[in-house]
Design a protein around this motif. Structure first.
Motif, PDB file in Angstrom:
ATOM      1  N   ILE A 300       0.856  -1.178   0.000  1.00 48.07           N
ATOM      2  CA  ILE A 300       0.000   0.000   0.000  1.00 48.07           C
ATOM      3  C   ILE A 300       0.898   1.236   0.000  1.00 48.07           C
ATOM      4  CG2 ILE A 300      -1.785   1.263   1.250  1.00 48.07           C
ATOM      5  CD1 ILE A 300      -2.552  -1.453   2.543  1.00 48.07           C
ATOM      6  N   CYS A 312     -10.301   1.541  -0.238  1.00 47.09           N
ATOM      7  CA  CYS A 312     -10.447   0.610   0.886  1.00 47.09           C
ATOM      8  C   CYS A 312     -11.923   0.373   1.192  1.00 47.09           C
ATOM      9  CB  CYS A 312      -9.742   1.180   2.120  1.00 47.09           C
ATOM     10  SG  CYS A 312      -9.811   0.080   3.552  1.00 47.09           S
ATOM     11  N   ALA A 315     -11.140  -2.993   6.589  1.00 46.91           N
ATOM     12  CA  ALA A 315      -9.849  -3.138   7.258  1.00 46.91           C
ATOM     13  C   ALA A 315     -10.073  -3.906   8.551  1.00 46.91           C
ATOM     14  CB  ALA A 315      -9.221  -1.780   7.543  1.00 46.91           C
ATOM     15  N   TYR A 324      -6.864  -6.070   4.548  1.00 48.90           N
ATOM     16  CA  TYR A 324      -7.605  -5.055   3.805  1.00 48.90           C
ATOM     17  C   TYR A 324      -8.300  -5.676   2.603  1.00 48.90           C
ATOM     18  CZ  TYR A 324      -4.675  -1.612   6.279  1.00 48.90           C
ATOM     19  OH  TYR A 324      -4.033  -0.861   7.239  1.00 48.90           O
ATOM     20  N   PHE A 326      -9.679  -4.117  -1.002  1.00 49.44           N
ATOM     21  CA  PHE A 326      -9.720  -2.929  -1.856  1.00 49.44           C
ATOM     22  C   PHE A 326     -10.507  -3.219  -3.125  1.00 49.44           C
ATOM     23  CE2 PHE A 326      -5.803  -2.254   0.567  1.00 49.44           C
ATOM     24  CZ  PHE A 326      -5.931  -0.912   0.937  1.00 49.44           C
ATOM     25  N   CYS A 344      -5.199   2.246   6.679  1.00 48.61           N
ATOM     26  CA  CYS A 344      -6.129   2.858   5.730  1.00 48.61           C
ATOM     27  C   CYS A 344      -7.525   2.856   6.337  1.00 48.61           C
ATOM     28  CB  CYS A 344      -6.153   2.081   4.416  1.00 48.61           C
ATOM     29  SG  CYS A 344      -4.605   2.080   3.521  1.00 48.61           S
ATOM     30  N   ARG A 346     -11.735   3.131   5.848  1.00 48.42           N
ATOM     31  CA  ARG A 346     -12.751   2.747   4.864  1.00 48.42           C
ATOM     32  C   ARG A 346     -13.062   3.939   3.962  1.00 48.42           C
ATOM     33  NH1 ARG A 346     -18.026  -0.869   5.726  1.00 48.42           N
ATOM     34  NH2 ARG A 346     -19.116  -0.338   3.819  1.00 48.42           N
TER      35      ARG A 346
END
Length: 364
Positions: A300, A312, A315, A324, A326, A344, A346
């Motif tokens: 990332i 994202c 998480a 995660y 994605f 990260c 959401r």
């Protein structure tokens, strides 16, 4: 749960004698259904080989044919250089550790371990001597008077192993031996099995459906699918260089992306979803292909700094890492990030990057 007694440090280190196993084009048919289809493999003396695969792939049937519990429809089986294809189970010099342990509930630990030698005609005093030797080896010497109901799951498993070892077989067979244990105990017992196998140079055929278990205990893994061998090799070879989409998906976690190799050689590129990235493809030709990306190989980075961007969606903190999910031009991608690194949120957009050498390109 009772306290787990640890085995003494290398109490006995006498390598087991006996030869390996040769499975030569063996098949097993039930009427019109072929459960095992011309399977061939070799287990060297002192090697631990695992049969791995999904339910119904033929791994347990293969194990049972080695044990003599299933008749062979075609091919041959040799143990220690001797053809045992048509021999009964008690004439094969093998011993099996079953998934259910199969301990006699009314017998104590010592009596359970003695049962095999005594039923085979050994003198009771000699059988007890052999049983106590194996129990000490497995750290169970102080528990010989306990009933199975007074033992933990891990201790019961080691009693089952001792009962098999006391027969001093040429080949030891394990049928899903850890499936009844919780996750933490499973890791501990599989380590004990591996240490015992290595210290005694035991020849072992091990069956499991658990990929992490197979990778942890094996010298070599044979993956079965539909009654055939899909691939065999060391744990590292199977994980880093799967031969097919099925293998990449079955061994560990993988993101599978369908696309095309649009150039070959040292400048090879893979294209999918209007995104083209450099990859290492070896001898693969240009054309339809599947890219397999391990979640821990993806990085990332800041938005706009990777090979492409992703958003994202989820998480999940798992202690050792963050998992995660994605959305990206290549669909949903699973990425494992360090638990102590930047996180990260959401809905956040980030760049996703990976090294070309870590991308697994498979023909399609």
């Amino acid at each position: 749960m009772p306290h787990e007694t640890r085995r003494p440090d290398q109490a006995v280190k006498q390598p087991a004698t006996g030869g390996g196993v040769v499975f030569d084009r063996v098949s097993k048919r039930y009427g019109d259904f072929t459960a095992v289809n011309e399977v061939s493999f070799t287990i060297a003396p002192g090697e631990l080989v695992t049969l791995l695969g999904p339910s119904g792939c033929g791994k347990t049937t293969t194990l049972r044919m080695v044990a003599g519990l299933e008749a062979v429809s075609g091919g041959s089986i040799r143990i220690g250089g001797v053809d045992v294809t048509n021999r009964a189970a008690n004439e094969r010099d093998v011993s099996m550790v079953f998934q259910s342990y199969a301990l006699f509930p009314h017998m104590n630990v010592l009596e359970n371990v003695c049962y095999g030698p005594i039923s085979g005609g050994a003198h009771k005093a000699r059988a007890r001597e052999l049983a106590r030797d194996k129990l000490r080896m497995l750290g169970l010497g102080e528990l010989e008077q306990r009933l199975p109901s007074e033992l933990s799951g891990g201790q019961q498993q080691r009693v089952a192993v001792a009962r098999s070892l006391v027969l001093e077989p040429a080949v030891l067979l394990f049928d899903e031996p850890l499936s009844n244990l919780d996750a933490k105990l499973r890791r501990r017992v599989r380590q004990e099995i591996r240490e015992l196998q290595q210290s005694l140079a035991l020849t072992v055929l091990y069956v499991t459906h658990d990929q992490s278990e197979a990778l942890a205990v094996s010298d070599r893994v044979i993956v079965m699918d539909g009654g055939r061998i899909a691939q065999q090799g060391t744990p590292h070879e199977l994980y880093e260089a799967p031969a097919s989409r099925f293998l990449a998906d079955f061994i560990g976690d993988a993101n599978l992306v369908d696309g095309r190799v649009i150039s070959a050689g040292s400048g090879a590129r893979f294209e999918a979803g209007a995104v083209a990235v450099p990859v290492g493809v070896g001898g693969l030709r240009a054309g339809p292909a599947t890219l397999a990306l391990r979640p821990h190989r993806l990085r990332i980075v800041a938005a706009g700094q990777g090979l492409f961007d992703g958003q994202c969606r989820r998480a999940d903190y798992l202690g050792s890492h963050i998992e995660y999910l994605f959305t990206s031009p290549w669909g949903e991608l699973l990425v494992f990030g360090p638990a102590d690194g930047p996180t990260c949120r959401r809905g956040e957009s980030v760049g996703i990057d990976f090294d070309a050498d870590h991308a697994i390109v498979l023909p399609r």
